[in-house]
Design a protein around this motif. Sequence first.
Motif, mmCIF file in Angstrom:
data_model
loop_
_atom_site.group_PDB
_atom_site.id
_atom_site.type_symbol
_atom_site.label_atom_id
_atom_site.label_comp_id
_atom_site.label_asym_id
_atom_site.label_seq_id
_atom_site.Cartn_x
_atom_site.Cartn_y
_atom_site.Cartn_z
ATOM 1 N N SER A 265 0.807 -1.219 0.000
ATOM 2 C CA SER A 265 0.000 0.000 0.000
ATOM 3 C C SER A 265 0.840 1.269 0.000
ATOM 4 N N LYS A 266 2.147 1.139 -0.296
ATOM 5 C CA LYS A 266 3.002 2.333 -0.389
ATOM 6 C C LYS A 266 2.443 3.280 -1.447
ATOM 7 N N GLN A 267 2.506 4.545 -1.142
ATOM 8 C CA GLN A 267 2.028 5.588 -2.055
ATOM 9 C C GLN A 267 0.546 5.488 -2.381
ATOM 10 N N ARG A 268 -0.217 4.816 -1.511
ATOM 11 C CA ARG A 268 -1.673 4.766 -1.690
ATOM 12 C C ARG A 268 -2.312 5.525 -0.552
ATOM 13 N N THR A 269 -3.391 6.257 -0.849
ATOM 14 C CA THR A 269 -4.105 6.987 0.196
ATOM 15 C C THR A 269 -4.933 6.020 1.034
ATOM 16 N N PRO A 270 -5.291 6.423 2.262
ATOM 17 C CA PRO A 270 -6.219 5.606 3.042
ATOM 18 C C PRO A 270 -7.501 5.303 2.256
ATOM 19 N N PHE B 255 -0.775 -6.307 4.828
ATOM 20 C CA PHE B 255 -0.311 -5.173 4.029
ATOM 21 C C PHE B 255 1.195 -4.975 4.169
ATOM 22 N N GLY B 256 1.776 -4.285 3.196
ATOM 23 C CA GLY B 256 3.197 -3.966 3.245
ATOM 24 C C GLY B 256 3.423 -2.503 2.920
ATOM 25 N N GLU B 257 4.390 -1.913 3.622
ATOM 26 C CA GLU B 257 4.804 -0.527 3.343
ATOM 27 C C GLU B 257 6.322 -0.507 3.282
ATOM 28 N N ASN B 258 6.888 0.446 2.526
ATOM 29 C CA ASN B 258 8.343 0.467 2.399
ATOM 30 C C ASN B 258 9.002 1.661 3.076
ATOM 31 N N ARG B 259 8.186 2.543 3.680
ATOM 32 C CA ARG B 259 8.786 3.672 4.406
ATOM 33 C C ARG B 259 8.139 3.813 5.771
ATOM 34 N N VAL B 260 9.006 3.948 6.782
ATOM 35 C CA VAL B 260 8.521 4.019 8.161
ATOM 36 C C VAL B 260 7.603 5.225 8.351
ATOM 37 N N SER B 261 8.025 6.398 7.850
ATOM 38 C CA SER B 261 7.245 7.614 8.110
ATOM 39 C C SER B 261 5.870 7.535 7.454
ATOM 40 N N GLU B 262 5.837 6.986 6.261
ATOM 41 C CA GLU B 262 4.550 6.864 5.563
ATOM 42 C C GLU B 262 3.626 5.882 6.295
ATOM 43 N N ALA B 263 4.188 4.787 6.767
ATOM 44 C CA ALA B 263 3.382 3.813 7.514
ATOM 45 C C ALA B 263 2.793 4.468 8.761
ATOM 46 N N PHE B 264 3.599 5.314 9.395
ATOM 47 C CA PHE B 264 3.163 6.014 10.603
ATOM 48 C C PHE B 264 2.027 6.986 10.342
ATOM 49 N N GLU B 265 2.065 7.613 9.173
ATOM 50 C CA GLU B 265 0.999 8.563 8.830
ATOM 51 C C GLU B 265 -0.336 7.855 8.631
ATOM 52 N N LYS B 266 -0.292 6.673 8.031
ATOM 53 C CA LYS B 266 -1.539 6.058 7.586
ATOM 54 C C LYS B 266 -2.094 4.985 8.518
ATOM 55 N N TRP B 267 -1.223 4.144 9.099
ATOM 56 C CA TRP B 267 -1.730 2.903 9.667
ATOM 57 C C TRP B 267 -2.277 2.967 11.092
ATOM 58 N N PRO B 268 -1.771 3.826 11.982
ATOM 59 C CA PRO B 268 -2.371 3.819 13.320
ATOM 60 C C PRO B 268 -3.884 4.077 13.280
ATOM 61 N N SER B 269 -4.329 5.012 12.445
ATOM 62 C CA SER B 269 -5.776 5.270 12.415
ATOM 63 C C SER B 269 -6.534 4.176 11.663
ATOM 64 N N LEU B 270 -5.937 3.639 10.591
ATOM 65 C CA LEU B 270 -6.614 2.536 9.892
ATOM 66 C C LEU B 270 -6.775 1.318 10.809
ATOM 67 N N ARG B 271 -5.752 1.072 11.627
ATOM 68 C CA ARG B 271 -5.812 -0.081 12.534
ATOM 69 C C ARG B 271 -6.935 0.056 13.558
#
Length: 207
Positions: free
Chosen positions: A15-20, A34-50
């Motif tokens: 889901s890298k470079q994909r919006t919520p 799911f997989g992400e390749n950047r820590v900062s991007e994962a941090f922006e998106k996944w805590p709220s999705l989880r």
Amino acid sequence: MLLDIDPNINVIAVSKQRTPAEILPLLQSGHRLFGENRVSEAFEKWPSLRESFPGVELHMIGALQTNKVAQAVEVFDVIQTLDREALADTLAAEMARQNKSLSCFIQVNTGEEPQKAGCRPQALETLYRYATEQAGLNVIGLMCLPPIDEVCALHFGLLRQLAGNLGLKNLSMGMSADYKTALRYGATHVRLGTALFGPRDLSPYKA
Ligand SMILES: *Cc1c(COP(=O)(O)O)cnc(C)c1O
């Protein structure tokens, strides 16, 4: 079931470079891996999705710098890109500090490309012993990203052989363009971005 892939295969939706908003339909259909390749991007998106979708398993599939390890251990469930002893030490220390245990894959640079992350095939056994016996990490498999201009089957075959030598059961190999070949070579985890979401450059996400 995604793309008619055997349900026993772990399909990692990259889901890298994909919006919520782009990720949501997959979550709503019940997909949790799911997989992400950047820590900062994962941090922006996944805590709220989880929060809305319990049971998500998030894999780190990009190169990991030691100064990002604390955040990585916080947001990810599995690290697929362990490739050096210093990273094993840092990961182990941070998991102890956060009282979390993340499974790891060792990334192998099967093509021995100088610009690419991953440990060299000749260095794999030493790193595996270090990560498991010295650092105490739970290494469950191997991961590779073959050179784009080479026959991928050779690399998938090599990764399978290396995993067999170490008694490791999980093989993360195969992306949208080559996952069918990877499955023939025994992939247990395939990492699919464009095959599931469409071309990345059409995504409105700006990291
Ligand atoms: C982006 C990425 C993928 C997915 O690539 P697609 O070609 O879009 O399927 C898989 N693995 C890694 C490590 C990636 O960075």
